[in-house]
Design an enzyme around this catalytic site. Structure first.
Site, PDB file in Angstrom:
ATOM      1  N   HIS A 241       0.172   5.837   1.075  1.00 56.66           N
ATOM      2  CA  HIS A 241      -1.217   6.709   1.035  1.00 56.66           C
ATOM      3  C   HIS A 241      -0.203   7.900   0.098  1.00 56.66           C
ATOM      4  O   HIS A 241       0.235   8.433  -0.362  1.00 56.66           O
ATOM      5  CB  HIS A 241      -0.273   6.867   2.928  1.00 56.66           C
ATOM      6  CG  HIS A 241      -0.907   5.782   3.148  1.00 56.66           C
ATOM      7  ND1 HIS A 241      -1.768   4.916   3.546  1.00 56.66           N
ATOM      8  CD2 HIS A 241       0.086   5.826   3.953  1.00 56.66           C
ATOM      9  CE1 HIS A 241      -1.318   4.245   4.623  1.00 56.66           C
ATOM     10  NE2 HIS A 241      -0.452   4.483   4.926  1.00 56.66           N
TER      11      HIS A 241
ATOM     12  N   GLN B 218       0.892  -1.157  -0.303  1.00 57.30           N
ATOM     13  CA  GLN B 218       0.039   0.289   0.153  1.00 57.30           C
ATOM     14  C   GLN B 218       0.784   1.399   0.141  1.00 57.30           C
ATOM     15  O   GLN B 218       2.267   0.963   0.094  1.00 57.30           O
ATOM     16  CB  GLN B 218      -1.173   0.058   1.202  1.00 57.30           C
ATOM     17  CG  GLN B 218      -0.206  -0.004   2.780  1.00 57.30           C
ATOM     18  CD  GLN B 218      -1.131  -0.489   3.769  1.00 57.30           C
ATOM     19  OE1 GLN B 218      -1.854   0.704   4.730  1.00 57.30           O
ATOM     20  NE2 GLN B 218      -1.525  -1.055   3.827  1.00 57.30           N
TER      21      GLN B 218
ATOM     22  N   ARG C   6      -4.729   0.432  -0.999  1.00 57.58           N
ATOM     23  CA  ARG C   6      -4.102  -1.099  -1.602  1.00 57.58           C
ATOM     24  C   ARG C   6      -3.784  -1.055  -2.899  1.00 57.58           C
ATOM     25  O   ARG C   6      -4.873  -0.914  -4.121  1.00 57.58           O
ATOM     26  CB  ARG C   6      -5.296  -2.011  -0.585  1.00 57.58           C
ATOM     27  CG  ARG C   6      -4.553  -3.417  -0.425  1.00 57.58           C
ATOM     28  CD  ARG C   6      -5.938  -4.012   0.232  1.00 57.58           C
ATOM     29  NE  ARG C   6      -6.615  -3.310   0.890  1.00 57.58           N
ATOM     30  CZ  ARG C   6      -7.925  -3.102   1.480  1.00 57.58           C
ATOM     31  NH1 ARG C   6      -8.841  -3.447   0.296  1.00 57.58           N
ATOM     32  NH2 ARG C   6      -8.353  -2.956   2.631  1.00 57.58           N
TER      33      ARG C   6
ATOM     34  N   HIS D  51       4.930   0.570   1.186  1.00 53.47           N
ATOM     35  CA  HIS D  51       5.610  -0.550   2.187  1.00 53.47           C
ATOM     36  C   HIS D  51       4.450  -1.238   2.564  1.00 53.47           C
ATOM     37  O   HIS D  51       2.508  -1.455   2.002  1.00 53.47           O
ATOM     38  CB  HIS D  51       5.342   1.103   3.400  1.00 53.47           C
ATOM     39  CG  HIS D  51       4.408   1.280   4.232  1.00 53.47           C
ATOM     40  ND1 HIS D  51       3.538   2.761   2.667  1.00 53.47           N
ATOM     41  CD2 HIS D  51       3.090   0.944   4.059  1.00 53.47           C
ATOM     42  CE1 HIS D  51       2.603   3.398   3.451  1.00 53.47           C
ATOM     43  NE2 HIS D  51       2.102   2.466   3.907  1.00 53.47           N
TER      44      HIS D  51
ATOM     45  N   GLU E 142       4.283   8.848   8.503  1.00 51.95           N
ATOM     46  CA  GLU E 142       3.716   7.924   8.934  1.00 51.95           C
ATOM     47  C   GLU E 142       4.991   7.405   9.821  1.00 51.95           C
ATOM     48  O   GLU E 142       6.175   8.140   8.535  1.00 51.95           O
ATOM     49  CB  GLU E 142       2.511   6.775   9.022  1.00 51.95           C
ATOM     50  CG  GLU E 142       3.136   5.805   7.632  1.00 51.95           C
ATOM     51  CD  GLU E 142       2.307   4.310   6.785  1.00 51.95           C
ATOM     52  OE1 GLU E 142       1.607   4.044   8.731  1.00 51.95           O
ATOM     53  OE2 GLU E 142       1.972   4.447   6.298  1.00 51.95           O
TER      54      GLU E 142
END
Length: 323
Positions: free
Chosen positions: A105, A103, A200, A180, A122
Site C-alpha cells: 500500500h 500486495q 497488487r 505482504h 495496518e
C-alpha cells in the site's frame, strides 16, 4: 444534542472475495449465503461502504452523518483538528480460505497525490489459523529494486518473500510500503487507516470462473515499495489480565490487548474515540445510561465525549483501538 451520543454498533458490510471462505458465517454468525465471504467491514467511511448504526436512538444513521453532526464530540478535539470530517480508521475481520495476492500500500504522501486518499498502514491480529497457515510479510533477504524486478519478471517472487507460520494471538504491524499477504487458512482482525488503495503485484497466476486474471498494478506499485525496512513487523506484547496491554503505537493508531475476566472501570483520557473489537468471548460495555454486549467477531465504538464506562465479563479478549 451534545449529550446524546452513545456507544455505537454498526451493521457489518460484507465483501465477497475470490479468496474468501465461510468462517465469518460459521464463527461470527454473519448473514450470507456466500461460499467466498472474505471480509466483514466493521467501522467504515469509505465512499460506497459507509457503516450504519444498529443500536440506540442513533440507529439508522451513518457514521459519516454522525461525524459531521457531532464532530469533536465523536472523535476527539485533536483528531477533529487533524482529520476534520474524515474518519481516520477502517476496521475489518478477514477470512482467507485461499492465499491473498502479494500486495503493498502507498504511504500518505503518495496516496494523497495519486488517489486523494489516506495511505494504508495496518496491523493484523490472528484470531484463528489452520495448521501450517502462513502470513507473508517482507522479504527473506536484503532486497533492492533491481533484484525484486528480476524475480517479478521471472515469476519467482515467492522465493524471496518471508513466510511466517502463525497461530492465534500472533500480531503483525504492516507499514505502508511493505510487501505482504494473508495466507490460506487465516482468520484475523485488521486495523488500518481509512483507505481502500491496494497495489497488487502477484496473484499466484490464478483466474476466475471465466478465465480472467485479476488486474495487477506493478507499473505504479514499484514507487510505493520501501525496500530493506527493518524486520520489526512481529509484535510482542504483554498479556496482563484486566489491563490494557500496548501492542502497536504509531502515528495512525494505537492498539491495546485486554484479556478480561471480571469488571473493570474505564476512564477515557485520550481525547479520542475508542473502538473495541471482541476477538474471543463476550463482554458487556455499560455507561450511566446504556448497556451493550459484543461477542466474538463484533465491534463497538465509544465516542470521545463518553469518559466513564465499565467492561464486564466472565471471560473475553478485546482489541482496544484509538488515535
Amino acid at each position: 444534542m451534545k449529550n446524546t451520543l452513545h456507544p455505537l454498533k454498526f451493521q457489518p458490510i460484507l465483501k465477497e472475495k475470490i479468496w474468501g471462505g465461510e468462517k465469518l458465517i460459521q464463527q461470527f454468525n454473519r448473514k450470507s449465503n456466500s461460499k467466498q465471504l472474505g471480509e466483514s467491514w466493521e467501522v467504515s467511511t469509505v465512499p460506497g461502504d459507509i457503516s450504519k448504526v444498529v443500536n440506540g436512538h442513533l440507529k439508522g444513521q451513518s457514521l459519516q452523518e454522525i461525524l459531521e453532526a457531532y464532530k469533536a464530540d465523536l472523535i476527539g478535539h485533536k483528531n477533529y483538528k487533524r482529520f476534520g470530517n474524515d474518519f481516520p480508521l477502517l476496521i475489518k475481520f478477514i477470512d482467507a480460505k485461499q492465499d491473498l495476492s502479494i500486495q503493498l500500500h502507498p504511504d500518505d504522501d503518495l496516496a494523497k497525490e495519486r488517489h486523494n486518499s489516506f495511505g494504508k498502514t495496518e496491523m493484523w491480529y490472528v484470531m484463528q489459523a489452520d495448521k501450517d497457515a502462513n502470513l507473508i510479510v517482507g522479504f527473506n533477504q536484503d532486497m533492492d529494486r533491481d533484484t525484486y524486478l528480476k524475480h517479478l519478471e521471472e515469476k519467482t517472487l515467492p522465493k524471496i518473500l518471508n513466510f511466517d507460520k502463525v497461530k492465534e494471538g500472533d500480531t503483525y504491524f504492516i507499514e505502508a510500503g511493505r510487501v505482504h499477504a494473508i495466507g490460506a487458512g487465516v482468520l484475523l482482525a485488521e486495523i488500518q487507516q481509512t483507505s481502500d488503495v491496494t497495489y497488487r503485484v502477484y496473484d499466484w497466476d490464478r483466474v476466475d470462473d471465466e478465465g480472467n486474471a485479476r488486474d495487477l498494478h506493478n507499473d505504479i506499485a514499484i514507487d510505493a515499495f520501501k525496500f530493506n525496512m527493518k524486520d520489526d513487523f512481529r509484535v510482542d506484547y504483554e498479556k496482563q489480565k484486566n489491563a490494557s496491554n500496548k501492542m502497536v503505537s504509531c502515528p495512525f493508531f494505537t492498539t491495546n490487548f485486554i484479556d478480561i475476566d471480571s469488571e473493570i472501570e474505564k476512564t477515557n483520557t485520550k481525547d479520542s474515540f475508542l473502538i473495541y473489537m471482541c476477538v474471543d468471548g463476550e463482554v458487556e460495555l455499560s455507561t450511566e445510561t446504556t448497556s451493550d454486549v459484543i461477542s466474538k467477531g463484533e465491534t463497538i465504538l465509544v465516542p470521545a465525549d463518553i469518559k466513564d464506562f465499565k467492561l464486564r465479563t466472565k471471560g473475553a479478549k478485546l482489541l482496544e483501538v484509538y488515535v
